[in-house]
Design a protein around this motif. Structure first.
Motif, mmCIF file in Angstrom:
data_model
loop_
_atom_site.group_PDB
_atom_site.id
_atom_site.type_symbol
_atom_site.label_atom_id
_atom_site.label_comp_id
_atom_site.label_asym_id
_atom_site.label_seq_id
_atom_site.Cartn_x
_atom_site.Cartn_y
_atom_site.Cartn_z
ATOM 1 N N LEU A 275 -34.831 4.438 14.538
ATOM 2 C CA LEU A 275 -35.454 4.173 15.529
ATOM 3 C C LEU A 275 -35.482 5.433 16.542
ATOM 4 C CD1 LEU A 275 -34.061 0.644 16.819
ATOM 5 C CD2 LEU A 275 -36.363 1.202 15.968
ATOM 6 N N GLY A 276 -34.748 6.443 16.505
ATOM 7 C CA GLY A 276 -34.759 7.644 17.356
ATOM 8 C C GLY A 276 -36.025 8.525 17.062
ATOM 9 N N ALA A 277 -35.924 9.709 17.602
ATOM 10 C CA ALA A 277 -37.061 10.578 17.729
ATOM 11 C C ALA A 277 -36.988 11.543 16.238
ATOM 12 C CB ALA A 277 -36.827 11.543 18.887
ATOM 13 N N GLY A 278 -35.585 12.045 15.851
ATOM 14 C CA GLY A 278 -35.534 12.918 14.761
ATOM 15 C C GLY A 278 -33.972 12.461 14.150
ATOM 16 N N LEU A 279 -33.851 12.985 13.030
ATOM 17 C CA LEU A 279 -32.703 12.875 12.193
ATOM 18 C C LEU A 279 -32.702 14.214 11.580
ATOM 19 C CD1 LEU A 279 -31.242 9.909 9.950
ATOM 20 C CD2 LEU A 279 -31.399 12.430 9.278
ATOM 21 N N VAL A 280 -31.501 14.947 11.550
ATOM 22 C CA VAL A 280 -31.264 16.145 10.932
ATOM 23 C C VAL A 280 -30.349 15.840 9.561
ATOM 24 C CG1 VAL A 280 -30.253 18.571 10.873
ATOM 25 C CG2 VAL A 280 -31.316 17.519 13.092
ATOM 26 N N ALA A 281 -30.880 15.964 8.201
ATOM 27 C CA ALA A 281 -30.332 15.818 7.180
ATOM 28 C C ALA A 281 -29.032 16.966 6.947
ATOM 29 C CB ALA A 281 -31.116 15.983 5.957
#
Length: 450
Positions: free
Chosen positions: A337-343
């Motif tokens: 649901l957030g703005a971004g995800l850093v893998a």
């Protein structure tokens, strides 16, 4: 008169990593192959092991948790075993491992569930690197708590016939029956990743693995003696607090990225008349427009971040849904649901953008433990009542700009920084999310408690 439940056993060990999951799966599959109806359970918070249990037994496995659930709730959930021939419950960690402060029924230790239900314990012992000393460990576990029966032991990772004879001699001196002796055999081990075992649905050879485990356990364990140990006692009727349904029609994200849903939650929701409407974000599906609420459970969005970022239909449909109706995400669902995800490789992937949350797996740090949440804002179906659950993830929060969702404390009462987030939407909808996995309402706490 309270009906007598089917006989059962709890499979436990002195510690994690001893092989109790493999032994449990082998026993479930071996007894099922004999034509028995076997009901599996899992003690404590765990999404992954129960899916393997269900595949081995052909029946859903239910979590029983003494920290999060009142005795009546545990007893009510255990009623799913009615009509089965045998109950096999798998413990978590070591037999007596739990938290320092008791919750609804106890500290979360597997021994508490076994004692409550009247299930004798079968200990799985990794005897590599020791011989007669293993009996001292087993004897200590057997004597540690009054009212708990240790019925026998299964020896794991036996190196040779001589090694087995030495361990058996120690067990005989301690008065503990040896129910099986498993030689070292790496090929029946199950693959793991950072939250435990690789999910059952991801293993194309799962049924073959279970058949191998069943044959291995049946060849090296006395199944008749194990079944003969099983016992249980009826519990007096007691109040039981199910998890309220978040809505009448629940759009539930359900695929490899969003798979962590406790069976008892879905059963509770359906028992209250709710309709579950599954959809797959990975297949670029949006929530059913007829749904009254959308729920994104935990899972592994970090393993599918690029695919989620490319799912334009999912994001657009979710945003449209959230304008007028509640959307809630747990753990992996919260991150999505957030703005971004850093893998893990450092690449940032766009998420739904309904919350400002930014998370990262580039620098992993484990967050693990029971949690008590006191919501500042009403959650779908839950209101602001205190809730018991747990947190287990490796994500790091880079930014969390939205209003906090709840006051969250651990099992000792210490404040937890992961408060979750809340954002009202222009059309009257709400978006909320938290790393907190809901297990049960806190029946012993009133909403006004601090």
């Amino acid at each position: 008169m309270t009906p007598t439940p089917p006989p059962g056993l709890l499979i436990s060990a002195p510690a994690s990593g001893t092989g109790k999951t493999t032994v449990t799966l082998g026993l479930l599959a071996a007894f099922a192959a004999r034509g028995l109806t076997v009901q599996p359970f899992k003690s404590g918070p765990d999404y992954i092991d129960p899916a393997f249990h269900a595949a081995a037994a052909g029946r859903p496995s239910v979590n029983l948790d003494s920290w999060a659930m009142a005795p009546g709730r545990i007893a009510a959930l255990a009623d799913v075993a009615a009509g089965s021939d045998l109950v096999l419950a798998e413990g978590s960690m070591g037999l007596f491992d739990g938290v320092a402060a008791a919750g609804e029924t106890g500290t979360g230790a597997s021994a508490e569930v076994a004692a409550l239900m009247g299930w004798p314990v079968v200990l799985v012992l990794d005897v590599s690197g020791q011989a007669q000393t293993a009996a001292a460990v087993a004897q200590g576990l057997a004597r540690f708590r009054a009212g708990l029966t240790v019925g026998g032991v299964i020896l794991n990772k036996v190196a040779s016939p001589r090694h087995e004879a030495l361990v058996r001699a120690g067990m005989a001196a301690a008065g503990l029956p040896v129910l099986g002796a498993l030689p070292r055999r790496a090929e029946v081990a199950l693959p793991e990743r950072h939250l435990g075992l690789v999910q059952a649905e991801e293993l194309p050879r799962l049924q073959a693995i279970l058949a191998e485990a069943a044959a291995f356990v049946a060849a090296h364990c006395n199944l008749d003696a194990i079944r003969a140990l099983a016992a249980a006692h009826a519990l007096p009727p007691a109040p039981s607090a199910p998890v309220p349904a978040p809505g009448e029609r629940i759009a539930l994200a359900r695929d490899a990225a969003f798979s962590f849903v406790y069976p008892h939650l879905l059963a509770d929701w359906r028992a209250q008349g709710a309709t579950i409407l599954p959809f797959s974000p990975l297949a670029d599906q949006a929530p059913d427009p007829s749904a009254t609420v959308c729920w994104l459970p935990g899972g592994y969005p970090e393993l599918h971040a690029a695919q989620l970022a490319a799912s334009e239909g999912f994001r657009a449909g979710l945003a449209d849904f959230a304008r007028t109706r509640p959307v809630h995400g747990e753990c992996g669902g919260y991150m999505a649901l957030g703005a971004g995800l850093v893998a893990a490789d450092g690449a940032r992937h766009r998420m739904a953008g309904l919350l400002g949350l930014e998370t990262s797996f580039a620098k992993r740090r484990m967050h693990l433990g029971y949690r008590l949440a006191r919501p500042h804002r009403a959650l779908p179906g839950q209101g602001t009542r205190p809730l018991r659950g747990h947190e287990f993830h490796y994500a790091t929060i880079l930014s969390q700009p939205d209003a906090p969702l709840a006051r969250v404390t651990d099992a000792t009462g210490a404040e937890v920084a992961e408060t979750g987030s809340f954002a009202a939407q222009p059309g009257g909808g709400t978006v909320s999310g938290t790393f907190f996995h809901l297990i049960a309402p806190a029946a012993s706490l009133a909403p006004q408690d601090p």
